[in-house]
Design a protein around this motif. Structure first.
Motif, mmCIF file in Angstrom:
data_model
loop_
_atom_site.group_PDB
_atom_site.id
_atom_site.type_symbol
_atom_site.label_atom_id
_atom_site.label_comp_id
_atom_site.label_asym_id
_atom_site.label_seq_id
_atom_site.Cartn_x
_atom_site.Cartn_y
_atom_site.Cartn_z
ATOM 1 N N GLY A 1 66.988 42.600 9.227
ATOM 2 C CA GLY A 1 67.966 41.686 8.641
ATOM 3 C C GLY A 1 67.522 41.130 7.302
ATOM 4 N N ASP A 2 66.590 41.812 6.663
ATOM 5 C CA ASP A 2 66.039 41.382 5.379
ATOM 6 C C ASP A 2 66.854 42.018 4.249
ATOM 7 O OD1 ASP A 2 64.554 40.857 3.108
ATOM 8 O OD2 ASP A 2 62.784 41.970 3.756
ATOM 9 N N GLY A 3 67.576 41.198 3.517
ATOM 10 C CA GLY A 3 68.419 41.692 2.438
ATOM 11 C C GLY A 3 67.739 41.752 1.090
ATOM 12 N N SER A 4 66.457 41.457 1.032
ATOM 13 C CA SER A 4 65.769 41.354 -0.259
ATOM 14 C C SER A 4 65.671 42.678 -1.021
ATOM 15 C CB SER A 4 64.367 40.756 -0.075
ATOM 16 O OG SER A 4 63.555 41.627 0.699
ATOM 17 N N LEU A 5 65.766 43.810 -0.326
ATOM 18 C CA LEU A 5 65.659 45.106 -0.993
ATOM 19 C C LEU A 5 67.021 45.680 -1.394
ATOM 20 C CD1 LEU A 5 62.872 46.788 1.176
ATOM 21 C CD2 LEU A 5 62.635 45.560 -0.980
ATOM 22 N N PHE A 6 68.061 44.877 -1.225
ATOM 23 C CA PHE A 6 69.411 45.325 -1.532
ATOM 24 C C PHE A 6 69.978 44.501 -2.681
ATOM 25 C CE2 PHE A 6 68.557 46.276 2.895
ATOM 26 C CZ PHE A 6 68.936 47.608 2.979
ATOM 27 N N ALA A 7 70.981 45.048 -3.315
ATOM 28 C CA ALA A 7 71.640 44.318 -4.400
ATOM 29 C C ALA A 7 72.183 42.999 -3.841
ATOM 30 C CB ALA A 7 72.771 45.166 -4.979
ATOM 31 N N PRO A 8 72.076 41.920 -4.617
ATOM 32 C CA PRO A 8 72.512 40.605 -4.130
ATOM 33 C C PRO A 8 73.961 40.586 -3.612
ATOM 34 C CG PRO A 8 71.366 40.389 -6.215
ATOM 35 C CD PRO A 8 71.517 41.854 -5.963
ATOM 36 N N GLU A 9 74.833 41.347 -4.245
ATOM 37 C CA GLU A 9 76.231 41.351 -3.806
ATOM 38 C C GLU A 9 76.430 42.030 -2.448
ATOM 39 O OE1 GLU A 9 75.955 44.742 -6.922
ATOM 40 O OE2 GLU A 9 75.099 42.756 -6.631
ATOM 41 N N ASN A 10 75.403 42.727 -1.968
ATOM 42 C CA ASN A 10 75.484 43.378 -0.664
ATOM 43 C C ASN A 10 74.895 42.531 0.462
ATOM 44 O OD1 ASN A 10 76.800 45.643 -1.680
ATOM 45 N ND2 ASN A 10 74.872 46.655 -2.187
ATOM 46 N N ALA A 11 74.429 41.331 0.114
ATOM 47 C CA ALA A 11 73.831 40.437 1.113
ATOM 48 C C ALA A 11 74.782 40.148 2.288
ATOM 49 C CB ALA A 11 73.363 39.136 0.471
ATOM 50 N N PRO A 12 76.083 39.900 2.043
ATOM 51 C CA PRO A 12 76.976 39.664 3.193
ATOM 52 C C PRO A 12 77.046 40.869 4.146
ATOM 53 C CG PRO A 12 78.033 38.932 1.165
ATOM 54 C CD PRO A 12 76.781 39.670 0.772
ATOM 55 N N LEU A 13 76.993 42.071 3.594
ATOM 56 C CA LEU A 13 77.007 43.277 4.441
ATOM 57 C C LEU A 13 75.734 43.371 5.272
ATOM 58 C CD1 LEU A 13 78.500 46.199 2.313
ATOM 59 C CD2 LEU A 13 79.175 45.525 4.612
ATOM 60 N N VAL A 14 74.599 43.106 4.649
ATOM 61 C CA VAL A 14 73.322 43.141 5.371
ATOM 62 C C VAL A 14 73.348 42.098 6.489
ATOM 63 C CG1 VAL A 14 70.824 42.756 5.166
ATOM 64 C CG2 VAL A 14 72.040 44.034 3.384
ATOM 65 N N HIS A 15 73.883 40.925 6.181
ATOM 66 C CA HIS A 15 73.990 39.861 7.191
ATOM 67 C C HIS A 15 74.895 40.305 8.340
ATOM 68 C CE1 HIS A 15 74.020 35.837 8.863
ATOM 69 N NE2 HIS A 15 75.344 35.878 8.889
ATOM 70 N N ARG A 16 76.031 40.900 8.015
ATOM 71 C CA ARG A 16 76.984 41.367 9.041
ATOM 72 C C ARG A 16 76.342 42.434 9.924
ATOM 73 N NH1 ARG A 16 79.879 40.540 12.867
ATOM 74 N NH2 ARG A 16 81.521 42.012 13.335
ATOM 75 N N ILE A 17 75.613 43.343 9.312
ATOM 76 C CA ILE A 17 74.925 44.395 10.070
ATOM 77 C C ILE A 17 73.944 43.748 11.053
ATOM 78 C CG2 ILE A 17 73.182 46.232 9.851
ATOM 79 C CD1 ILE A 17 74.773 47.106 7.286
ATOM 80 N N GLY A 18 73.216 42.752 10.584
ATOM 81 C CA GLY A 18 72.277 42.034 11.453
ATOM 82 C C GLY A 18 72.977 41.373 12.631
ATOM 83 N N GLU A 19 74.132 40.763 12.361
ATOM 84 C CA GLU A 19 74.903 40.114 13.430
ATOM 85 C C GLU A 19 75.366 41.136 14.472
ATOM 86 O OE1 GLU A 19 78.138 38.252 11.346
ATOM 87 O OE2 GLU A 19 77.115 36.321 11.291
ATOM 88 N N ILE A 20 75.887 42.268 14.002
ATOM 89 C CA ILE A 20 76.366 43.291 14.936
ATOM 90 C C ILE A 20 75.203 43.805 15.784
ATOM 91 C CG2 ILE A 20 77.452 45.563 15.176
ATOM 92 C CD1 ILE A 20 78.866 44.989 12.455
ATOM 93 N N MET A 21 74.045 44.024 15.150
ATOM 94 C CA MET A 21 72.881 44.519 15.889
ATOM 95 C C MET A 21 72.437 43.499 16.936
ATOM 96 S SD MET A 21 70.781 46.777 12.988
ATOM 97 C CE MET A 21 69.551 45.576 12.792
ATOM 98 N N GLN A 22 72.433 42.214 16.599
ATOM 99 C CA GLN A 22 72.046 41.178 17.562
ATOM 100 C C GLN A 22 73.033 41.111 18.722
ATOM 101 O OE1 GLN A 22 71.749 37.602 15.232
ATOM 102 N NE2 GLN A 22 69.574 37.903 14.807
ATOM 103 N N ASN A 23 74.326 41.148 18.406
ATOM 104 C CA ASN A 23 75.347 41.110 19.457
ATOM 105 C C ASN A 23 75.225 42.325 20.374
ATOM 106 O OD1 ASN A 23 76.385 38.728 18.428
ATOM 107 N ND2 ASN A 23 77.995 39.726 17.266
ATOM 108 N N SER A 24 74.977 43.482 19.792
ATOM 109 C CA SER A 24 74.822 44.706 20.573
ATOM 110 C C SER A 24 73.608 44.609 21.481
ATOM 111 C CB SER A 24 74.681 45.929 19.659
ATOM 112 O OG SER A 24 75.893 46.191 18.998
ATOM 113 N N HIS A 25 72.518 44.077 20.946
ATOM 114 C CA HIS A 25 71.284 43.938 21.730
ATOM 115 C C HIS A 25 71.510 43.021 22.939
ATOM 116 C CE1 HIS A 25 66.992 44.239 22.393
ATOM 117 N NE2 HIS A 25 66.957 42.928 22.560
#
Length: 139
Positions: A89-113
């Motif tokens: 869930g670390d968005g630091s290696l992605f473009a700043p404008e993609n931070a919401p997508l990285v966050h959403r991916i993290g949420e989906i992964m947590q919910n799935s887990h």
């Protein structure tokens, strides 16, 4: 590749990964529903329904496996460091404008887990009822 193109590719890749993860989550939700139906069928010893539901669950498992393979192929467009960061869930290696997508991916992964954890517990109950002493799960 120009920086703008790279950011667009990154965004499209992250969007595709998010879609795959959402499909996987939806598959888990369907498996949970089928598992509840299977538990009810087991209580009534409805062999025909039990067999049908077991096949339906296997189909969902196969679909999830296919989505996982697809997601892995898409993730290969990212660097290894980005793939690892995304899992954390670390968005630091992605473009700043993609931070919401990285966050959403993290949420989906947590919910799935979390959902997978519940599914495993329910599956243990079903397996013990179906297999008795020959259950896959050992305490």
């Amino acid at each position: 590749m120009m920086p703008e193109e790279k950011r667009m590719d990154e965004k499209e890749t992250l969007q595709s990964i998010a879609v795959c993860l959402q499909k996987k989550y939806n598959g888990f939700v369907e498996m949970e529903s089928i598992t509840k139906q299977l538990q009810a069928a087991l209580n009534f010893d409805d062999v025909v329904t039990i067999r049908m539901l077991v096949r339906m669950r296997q189909q969902e498992i196969d679909n999830i496996d296919m989505v996982d393979k697809q997601r892995a192929e898409i993730a290969e467009k990212l660097s290894k460091a980005q793939q690892d960061a995304l899992k954390k869930g670390d968005g630091s290696l992605f473009a700043p404008e993609n931070a919401p997508l990285v966050h959403r991916i993290g949420e989906i992964m947590q919910n799935s887990h979390r959902l997978l954890g519940r599914l495993i517990e329910e599956d243990k109950k079903v397996n013990r009822k179906l297999a008795g002493d020959k259950t896959f799960y050992k305490d």
